[in-house]
Design an enzyme around this catalytic site. Structure first.
Site, mmCIF file in Angstrom:
data_model
loop_
_atom_site.group_PDB
_atom_site.id
_atom_site.type_symbol
_atom_site.label_atom_id
_atom_site.label_comp_id
_atom_site.label_asym_id
_atom_site.label_seq_id
_atom_site.Cartn_x
_atom_site.Cartn_y
_atom_site.Cartn_z
ATOM 1 N N ASP A 190 -7.980 -1.694 3.933
ATOM 2 C CA ASP A 190 -6.640 -1.226 4.333
ATOM 3 C C ASP A 190 -6.503 -1.143 5.844
ATOM 4 O OD1 ASP A 190 -6.557 -0.872 1.623
ATOM 5 O OD2 ASP A 190 -6.729 1.306 1.711
ATOM 6 N N CYS A 214 50.502 27.393 2.734
ATOM 7 C CA CYS A 214 50.448 27.359 4.200
ATOM 8 C C CYS A 214 51.546 26.484 4.800
ATOM 9 C CB CYS A 214 49.076 26.894 4.668
ATOM 10 S SG CYS A 214 48.557 25.312 3.969
ATOM 11 N N HIS A 259 0.845 -1.196 0.000
ATOM 12 C CA HIS A 259 0.000 0.000 0.000
ATOM 13 C C HIS A 259 0.880 1.246 0.000
ATOM 14 C CE1 HIS A 259 -2.856 3.085 1.351
ATOM 15 N NE2 HIS A 259 -3.790 2.280 0.908
#
Length: 925
Positions: A164, A730, A128
């Site tokens: 259902d 860096c 479902h």
């Protein structure tokens, strides 16, 4: 929420080798979904003893019937199972003859008698498309959208009398995205995951582990299928409600209203609705019955207004005769002329005719007027048609919507040819570009907020400068505090309610992979922008700035579905028992502030880990180098990253960066830059909301070169350690310590190599050394060299600006540098090699001098003695130690500093921890 075996028994859904127990199944249903469930169950070793489906329609068999017939599975096509509420004996007897142990109903539109449902040993299960008990009935998913639910999903339940209401076996759920329709939910989740869930459910039953959880009555709703007459849009409500109504009725039955066309009102159905988040586009007004104000036919579609003043956009319109057109062409719907086909296109048309024939097998011949849907095609046939055509004609951008807009064969061929030629393409993202240096490079220059490029709130801009000649590249939006607040709000909304935070991690990884692919596809363009905006030599920009950025996104894309916690044994509180486990969760909205030396790579190092962990972000590029970040934002949209997940704000650190530090909705700030600014950020983050911080700050990285080194390699790598990326690096070696016995030879060879370096236009592929990033930095470097000379260091080479336009500086070498000098203590961040001698064999002495700094980012040592190398690497106080190499970073290796070089890691698995929080859960049982 009803969650059952879907969580606990997921392992049963994957490997057919695991399954031991098999069942005899009857499949009752129809459609392509039913076919896929049938095929998947057979592959897992279950025996399908009978397939019960619907009769052929217009001479065309249902996909489930086609598959069963092909496999030789007993096949039954009953038009009905009962008459006037009573079971048909002959149908029931035929069913019982197959001897099924379980009925599986993947998609069933017929009423099945209870003596069939209850007959097998294990009863019946049915799929479902709803999270029961919410939205029962055949239109459940439609009502999920109409009601504006944030979650959708499906249930596999034990079949009852058709209402259902049977017990639940398992459920799955997914987030509802803002513009989802029934089709998109089915395609993305309900269809593929539903097939897996049905297979899993059968195995749970076979193993005797399937639960039966009763559905509560509380919260249950049942609303029937909407008739077309009831699907009219009520335009006297907020725009979001109108949008939900349209997308909830998308395709069937279709939301409609009446619109004026040359003084005559006609019924028109809306398809493809989305909320309008930006400004209302210009266009032609359109009178609509019941609307609070006229609609607008714009180049993007039909703009509708709610009674709250907000707007939505409708993409397509359908007339009463079934013809569908782009909404943007409403006033010119009768003016479309046919395109004349080339011979090659005619051949393609015949191949497509054969595809139509394969789908519409009941039609004797496909002629120009054959209508796809009137010939019996269903919605899944649309998917098949589109995919088969795309497979035959690779590259054509065909969508399911195109079939609905061109239902006859001749119309479909016309739209196909236009797509093939690249006509009728809609630009999903509006971008104002700037072109530079007479090149085809196009760069966005506005703020990027919530998936859109837009001007700063107050309209301010600033110039970004090409360091090669000092010229203005373009004017870039200068974000204000209000822009920061809007960007953070967008990121928070995307995290809290958008699809990103709820997305399956593997799907999130797929999007990041796609983003990396797009970056690779545009790598030459990105490298060119990087060269123009930052002065990086093009070849270096292509390999490192862009190349490593691509690698970084691919690396972290692979981590998305591998982030996991652990189980922890704890003391048990007898007689009870405990289970303790940890979960790694995203932090929420993160801010990222990046420097100007590697604009794209620093973006990638931080944002890839941030996004892989599931966070959303607001990123501030360096004010002087914003352009690759904005180009990246454009590519993120093309990759499908949801709006609000990535936001880019060019502007000043003092305004944008400070507001990000102070903002209460930001949970993490990642920063790369100077130590003084890092300290201020840390203070602001603590005072605001104690947000998490990671800092990659300044450095004065020592490089120790012993006399037993490989001299050729030490010279080559030593130069790279200083001059790589013009010294704007860096981890650059801020100070070289060279053993006394080789010092003079080393300096001589370095100078010889410097004199061979080509200084010039970074876009010239043969250039070795480009301009410094910006004028203020060049001036600072020249001052740095003046201080070195005044303090008594020996300037062996360079120390001055190159006599040419732009911000070029000669590679520079200082020797006789003593420990107390300014240039021995402070970082230059430029092409300045600072060299000091150390006594032969004085390993501990040089280590003490190397560590005599408050910085601890990187370091290096060159020696052939492995014992010495290991000893030195253990003693150096730095986050990274290079041995007989330098600048060798990799996306899998963690990167970060000690002491006042900051804390936290970029790259590698460690970087993910910077953007995750650990939650401990203890369960007593």
């Amino acid at each position: 929420m009803l969650w059952t075996a879907s969580q606990v028994f997921r392992k049963f859904s994957t490997s057919s080798h695991y399954y031991q127990k098999k069942l005899k199944l009857a499949i009752i249903g129809q459609s392509l979904f039913g076919q896929e469930v049938y095929s998947s169950l057979r592959k897992q070793g279950h025996k399908v003893v009978g397939v019960f489906t619907v009769p052929d329609k217009d001479g065309k068999a249902d996909p489930l019937a086609v598959a069963a017939e092909k496999d030789g599975t007993p096949l039954f096509k009953f038009p009905r199972w009962r008459n006037k509420g009573q079971p048909l004996p002959e149908v029931v007897d035929a069913y019982k003859s197959v001897g099924a142990e379980l009925n599986v109903m993947p998609f069933c539109s017929q009423f099945i008698p209870m003596n069939v449902i209850d007959h097998p040993k294990h009863g019946s299960i049915i799929y479902h498309p709803s999270i029961l008990p919410l939205h029962r009935g055949a239109s459940a998913i439609n009502w999920t959208l109409i009601h504006g639910d944030e979650k959708a999903g499906f249930t596999v339940f034990w079949a009852d009398d058709g209402l259902d209401t049977g017990p639940i076996l398992l459920q799955r759920e997914c987030a509802v995205e803002p513009d989802d329709t029934v089709d998109t939910l089915y395609n993305r989740f309900l269809f593929p995951e539903g097939i897996k869930a049905m297979v899993e459910s059968v195995q749970l039953i076979a193993d005797g582990k399937a639960p039966r959880i009763p559905q509560p009555e509380e919260g249950a709703s049942y609303e029937g299928i909407q008739r077309k007459s009831n699907a009219r849009v009520d335009l006297a409500q907020p725009a979001k409600a109108i949008h939900n109504w349209i997308r909830g009725h998308d395709k069937v039955p279709g939301a409609w209203t009446k619109m004026c066309f040359f003084t005559v009102f006609q019924s028109v159905t809306f398809y493809g609705s989305s909320m309008l988040t930006g400004s209302v586009p210009a266009g032609q007004p359109l009178e609509i019955e019941g609307a609070s104000q006229p609609g607008i036919i714009s180049k993007n579609g039909l703009v509708l207004f709610g009674n709250d003043g907000k707007a939505l956009l409708v993409k397509n319109l359908q007339f009463e005769d079934g013809k569908m057109i782009p909404a943007s062409k409403y006033f010119s719907s009768g003016e479309n002329s046919s395109v004349e086909l080339t011979n090659e296109e005619k051949q393609m048309a015949e191949e497509i005719r054969n595809i139509w024939k394969g789908i519409l097998s009941n039609v004797p011949a496909i002629v120009d007027t054959t209508d796809f849907f009137k010939s019996g095609a269903a919605s899944m046939d649309v998917v098949r048609l589109v995919e088969e055509v795309k497979q035959k004609c690779a590259g054509v951008q065909l969508q399911n919507e195109d079939v609905y807009m061109a239902t006859t064969f001749q119309d479909f061929i016309q739209i196909f040819v236009r797509k093939l030629r690249g006509e009728d393409q809609e630009e999903e993202l509006t971008i104002d570009y700037v072109k530079v240096n007479n090149m085809t490079v196009k760069m966005p220059y506005q703020c990027f907020i919530n998936g859109r490029f837009e001007d700063a709130e107050d309209g301010k801009t600033y110039s970004t400068i090409n360091p090669t000649d000092g010229s203005v590249i373009c004017k870039v939006s200068y974000a204000a505090v209000g822009d920061v607040d809007r960007a953070v709000a967008a990121a928070k909304e995307a995290f809290d309610n958008g699809p990103w935070g709820r997305m399956n991690p593997r799907d999130r990884g797929s999007l990041l992979y796609k983003l990396a692919d797009l970056m690779e596809e545009h790598q030459e363009e990105l490298a060119t922008i990087e060269s123009i905006d930052s002065g990086a030599v093009y070849t270096l920009a292509l390999k490192t700035h862009v190349g490593m950025s691509i690698q970084t996104f691919r690396y972290f894309a692979g981590w998305c579905d591998k982030i996991q916690g652990k189980t922890i044994p704890i003391n048990q509180a007898r007689p009870n028992r405990n289970l303790t486990f940890t979960k790694k969760e995203p932090l929420g909205v993160c801010a990222i502030v990046i420097p100007w030396n590697y604009p794209l790579m620093m973006l990638a190092w931080k944002s890839a880990a941030c996004l892989a962990a599931g966070n959303t972000l607001v990123l501030k590029p360096a004010q002087v180098t914003p352009l690759t970040a904005l180009k990246f934002a454009e590519l993120s949209v093309k990759a499908g990253i949801p709006k609000g997940v990535i936001n880019i704000l060019p502007g000043s650190g003092g305004m944008v960066g400070q507001r990000l530090s102070d903002h209460p909705d930001i949970r993490k700030l990642g920063f790369t830059g100077s130590t003084p600014v890092g300290k201020q950020i840390m203070k602001s983050c603590a005072l605001s909301n104690l947000k998490k911080v990671s800092l990659e700050l300044g450095g004065k990285s020592p490089l120790i070169i012993f006399s037993d080194c490989d001299m050729d390699k030490a010279v080559r790598m030593g130069m790279s350690s200083v001059f790589f990326n013009k010294g704007e690096n860096c981890i650059a070696a801020g100070r070289l310590f060279v053993e006394e016995s080789i010092h003079d030879e080393y300096i001589r060879r370095v100078v010889e190599e410097i004199m061979k370096m080509k200084i010039g236009d970074p876009l010239d592929r043969s250039t070795d050394h480009g301009p410094q990033n910006h004028k203020a930095h060049l001036d600072k470097l020249l001052e740095y060299c003046e201080i070195g000379v005044k303090e008594g260091a020996t300037l062996v080479y360079g120390g001055k600006q190159v006599d040419r336009p732009g911000f070029f500086m000669l590679p520079t070498v200082f020797t006789d540098v003593e420990d107390h000098m300014f240039i021995a203590k402070e970082e230059s961040f430029g092409p300045v090699m600072v060299v000091s001698k150390f006594r032969n064999g004085d390993v501990d002495g040089v280590l003490q001098r190397a560590n005599d700094t408050e910085y601890g980012l990187a370091s290096g040592v060159f020696t052939r003695d492995i014992n010495k190398a290991m000893y030195v690497s253990e003693q150096l106080e730095a986050g990274t130690v290079f041995v007989n190499t330098y600048n060798k970073t990799d996306v899998a290796s963690p990167f970060g500093g000690f002491k006042q070089s900051g804390f936290g890691k970029d790259l590698g698995e460690d970087a993910l921890s910077e953007y995750l929080k650990t939650k401990a859960v203890t369960v007593e049982y």
